[in-house]
Design a protein around this motif. Structure first.
Motif, PDB file in Angstrom:
ATOM      1  N   THR A  90      43.663  -7.927 -23.364  1.00 15.29           N
ATOM      2  CA  THR A  90      43.338  -7.237 -22.120  1.00 15.29           C
ATOM      3  C   THR A  90      41.867  -6.854 -22.094  1.00 15.29           C
ATOM      4  OG1 THR A  90      45.576  -6.364 -21.822  1.00 15.29           O
ATOM      5  CG2 THR A  90      43.784  -5.165 -20.745  1.00 15.29           C
ATOM      6  N   ALA A  91      41.172  -7.297 -21.046  1.00 15.95           N
ATOM      7  CA  ALA A  91      39.727  -7.063 -20.935  1.00 15.95           C
ATOM      8  C   ALA A  91      39.243  -7.643 -19.615  1.00 15.95           C
ATOM      9  CB  ALA A  91      38.988  -7.716 -22.093  1.00 15.95           C
ATOM     10  N   VAL A  92      38.001  -7.339 -19.293  1.00 12.31           N
ATOM     11  CA  VAL A  92      37.301  -8.067 -18.241  1.00 12.31           C
ATOM     12  C   VAL A  92      36.623  -9.261 -18.901  1.00 12.31           C
ATOM     13  CG1 VAL A  92      35.503  -8.002 -16.493  1.00 12.31           C
ATOM     14  CG2 VAL A  92      36.945  -5.980 -16.885  1.00 12.31           C
ATOM     15  N   TYR A  93      36.867 -10.436 -18.350  1.00 16.61           N
ATOM     16  CA  TYR A  93      36.326 -11.673 -18.910  1.00 16.61           C
ATOM     17  C   TYR A  93      35.135 -12.126 -18.068  1.00 16.61           C
ATOM     18  CZ  TYR A  93      40.158 -12.142 -22.196  1.00 16.61           C
ATOM     19  OH  TYR A  93      41.032 -11.940 -23.240  1.00 16.61           O
ATOM     20  N   TYR A  94      34.046 -12.447 -18.761  1.00 13.83           N
ATOM     21  CA  TYR A  94      32.815 -12.864 -18.115  1.00 13.83           C
ATOM     22  C   TYR A  94      32.455 -14.279 -18.539  1.00 13.83           C
ATOM     23  CZ  TYR A  94      32.160  -7.841 -17.365  1.00 13.83           C
ATOM     24  OH  TYR A  94      32.314  -6.527 -17.008  1.00 13.83           O
ATOM     25  N   CYS A  95      32.026 -15.102 -17.598  1.00 12.85           N
ATOM     26  CA  CYS A  95      31.459 -16.389 -17.957  1.00 12.85           C
ATOM     27  C   CYS A  95      29.942 -16.239 -18.013  1.00 12.85           C
ATOM     28  CB  CYS A  95      31.869 -17.476 -16.971  1.00 12.85           C
ATOM     29  SG  CYS A  95      31.427 -17.180 -15.260  1.00 12.85           S
ATOM     30  N   ALA A  96      29.328 -17.100 -18.801  1.00 12.56           N
ATOM     31  CA  ALA A  96      27.890 -17.020 -19.002  1.00 12.56           C
ATOM     32  C   ALA A  96      27.322 -18.414 -19.228  1.00 12.56           C
ATOM     33  CB  ALA A  96      27.569 -16.120 -20.191  1.00 12.56           C
ATOM     34  N   ALA A  97      26.064 -18.577 -18.848  1.00 10.28           N
ATOM     35  CA  ALA A  97      25.352 -19.841 -19.030  1.00 10.28           C
ATOM     36  C   ALA A  97      24.085 -19.580 -19.832  1.00 10.28           C
ATOM     37  CB  ALA A  97      24.994 -20.450 -17.677  1.00 10.28           C
ATOM     38  N   GLY A  98      23.841 -20.427 -20.820  1.00  8.63           N
ATOM     39  CA  GLY A  98      22.666 -20.213 -21.641  1.00  8.63           C
ATOM     40  C   GLY A  98      22.262 -21.445 -22.405  1.00  8.63           C
ATOM     41  N   THR A  99      21.289 -21.257 -23.286  1.00  8.93           N
ATOM     42  CA  THR A  99      20.810 -22.335 -24.146  1.00  8.93           C
ATOM     43  C   THR A  99      20.900 -21.852 -25.586  1.00  8.93           C
ATOM     44  OG1 THR A  99      18.552 -21.543 -23.847  1.00  8.93           O
ATOM     45  CG2 THR A  99      19.279 -23.322 -22.410  1.00  8.93           C
ATOM     46  N   SER A 108      25.410 -12.806 -27.259  1.00  9.30           N
ATOM     47  CA  SER A 108      25.244 -12.643 -25.813  1.00  9.30           C
ATOM     48  C   SER A 108      23.791 -12.781 -25.383  1.00  9.30           C
ATOM     49  CB  SER A 108      25.803 -11.301 -25.370  1.00  9.30           C
ATOM     50  OG  SER A 108      25.126 -10.233 -26.000  1.00  9.30           O
ATOM     51  N   SER A 109      22.845 -12.519 -26.283  1.00 12.61           N
ATOM     52  CA  SER A 109      21.429 -12.597 -25.919  1.00 12.61           C
ATOM     53  C   SER A 109      20.982 -14.024 -25.633  1.00 12.61           C
ATOM     54  CB  SER A 109      20.567 -12.009 -27.037  1.00 12.61           C
ATOM     55  OG  SER A 109      20.709 -12.765 -28.227  1.00 12.61           O
ATOM     56  N   LYS A 110      21.789 -15.005 -26.012  1.00 19.05           N
ATOM     57  CA  LYS A 110      21.437 -16.405 -25.785  1.00 19.05           C
ATOM     58  C   LYS A 110      21.765 -16.866 -24.364  1.00 19.05           C
ATOM     59  CE  LYS A 110      20.157 -17.086 -30.039  1.00 19.05           C
ATOM     60  NZ  LYS A 110      18.754 -17.380 -30.381  1.00 19.05           N
ATOM     61  N   TYR A 111      22.379 -16.020 -23.587  1.00 18.25           N
ATOM     62  CA  TYR A 111      22.854 -16.420 -22.272  1.00 18.25           C
ATOM     63  C   TYR A 111      22.021 -15.755 -21.179  1.00 18.25           C
ATOM     64  CZ  TYR A 111      26.514 -18.472 -24.973  1.00 18.25           C
ATOM     65  OH  TYR A 111      27.192 -19.252 -25.885  1.00 18.25           O
ATOM     66  N   ASN A 112      21.549 -16.598 -20.264  1.00 24.68           N
ATOM     67  CA  ASN A 112      20.626 -16.152 -19.239  1.00 24.68           C
ATOM     68  C   ASN A 112      21.329 -15.647 -17.978  1.00 24.68           C
ATOM     69  OD1 ASN A 112      19.533 -18.944 -20.572  1.00 24.68           O
ATOM     70  ND2 ASN A 112      17.923 -17.413 -20.439  1.00 24.68           N
ATOM     71  N   TYR A 113      22.480 -16.239 -17.701  1.00 25.43           N
ATOM     72  CA  TYR A 113      23.153 -15.952 -16.439  1.00 25.43           C
ATOM     73  C   TYR A 113      24.595 -15.539 -16.708  1.00 25.43           C
ATOM     74  CZ  TYR A 113      19.170 -18.706 -14.931  1.00 25.43           C
ATOM     75  OH  TYR A 113      17.902 -19.183 -14.743  1.00 25.43           O
ATOM     76  N   TRP A 114      25.059 -14.580 -15.917  1.00 23.77           N
ATOM     77  CA  TRP A 114      26.398 -14.010 -16.118  1.00 23.77           C
ATOM     78  C   TRP A 114      27.156 -13.940 -14.799  1.00 23.77           C
ATOM     79  CZ3 TRP A 114      28.267 -12.417 -20.906  1.00 23.77           C
ATOM     80  CH2 TRP A 114      27.329 -12.459 -21.949  1.00 23.77           C
ATOM     81  N   GLY A 115      28.458 -14.175 -14.885  1.00 23.26           N
ATOM     82  CA  GLY A 115      29.330 -13.981 -13.740  1.00 23.26           C
ATOM     83  C   GLY A 115      29.711 -12.523 -13.591  1.00 23.26           C
ATOM     84  N   GLN A 116      30.483 -12.234 -12.560  1.00 26.64           N
ATOM     85  CA  GLN A 116      30.808 -10.855 -12.228  1.00 26.64           C
ATOM     86  C   GLN A 116      32.003 -10.318 -13.001  1.00 26.64           C
ATOM     87  OE1 GLN A 116      32.072 -13.369 -10.737  1.00 26.64           O
ATOM     88  NE2 GLN A 116      34.102 -12.835  -9.962  1.00 26.64           N
ATOM     89  N   GLY A 117      32.733 -11.181 -13.657  1.00 24.51           N
ATOM     90  CA  GLY A 117      33.879 -10.732 -14.442  1.00 24.51           C
ATOM     91  C   GLY A 117      35.185 -10.835 -13.685  1.00 24.51           C
TER      92      GLY A 117
END
Length: 124
Positions: A90-99, A108-117
């Motif tokens: 159980t949690a809020v799940y976030y998608c992220a895009a990075g290099t 998490s610091s490797k990801y530049n863009y995040w979804g709203q959860g």
């Protein structure tokens, strides 16, 4: 850049959910995609990541063998299939895009863009 996550909900323990995250405003195939989650009162934690070509996947120990990450570059979408769900998922799940590459993809610091959860709630 926008990442739109969906597919969360309420499910009983042992059940399944499939999360989706669609990207816009970015060349999707250039990015490693990942899922993170954050439970109430806890820090955001890594769940899974997938390389640009889908050749590599990475999972946290807590979800390995139960969750599967995949992507469709033609549709600019990443998926998280979650099976055998437990209340502790159980949690809020976030998608992220990075290099990133290798074990660097767990941070998490490797990801530049995040979804709203999207909220996932697993009842016992």
């Amino acid at each position: 850049v926008q990442l739109q996550a969906s597919g969360g909900g309420l499910v009983q323990a042992g059940g399944s959910l499939r999360l989706s995250c669609t990207a816009s405003g970015v060349t999707f195939s250039n990015y490693v995609m990942a899922w993170f989650r954050q439970a109430p009162g806890k820090e955001r934690e890594f769940v899974a990541a997938i390389s640009r070509s889908s050749f590599y996947t990475y999972y946290s120990d807590s979800v390995k063998g139960r969750f599967a990450i995949s992507r469709d570059n033609a549709a600019n979408t990443v998926f998280l299939q979650m099976n055998s769900l437990k209340p502790e998922d159980t949690a809020v799940y976030y998608c992220a895009a990075g290099t990133c590459s290798g074990t660097g993809c767990y941070g998490s610091s490797k990801y530049n863009y995040w979804g709203q959860g999207t909220q996932v709630t697993v009842s016992s």
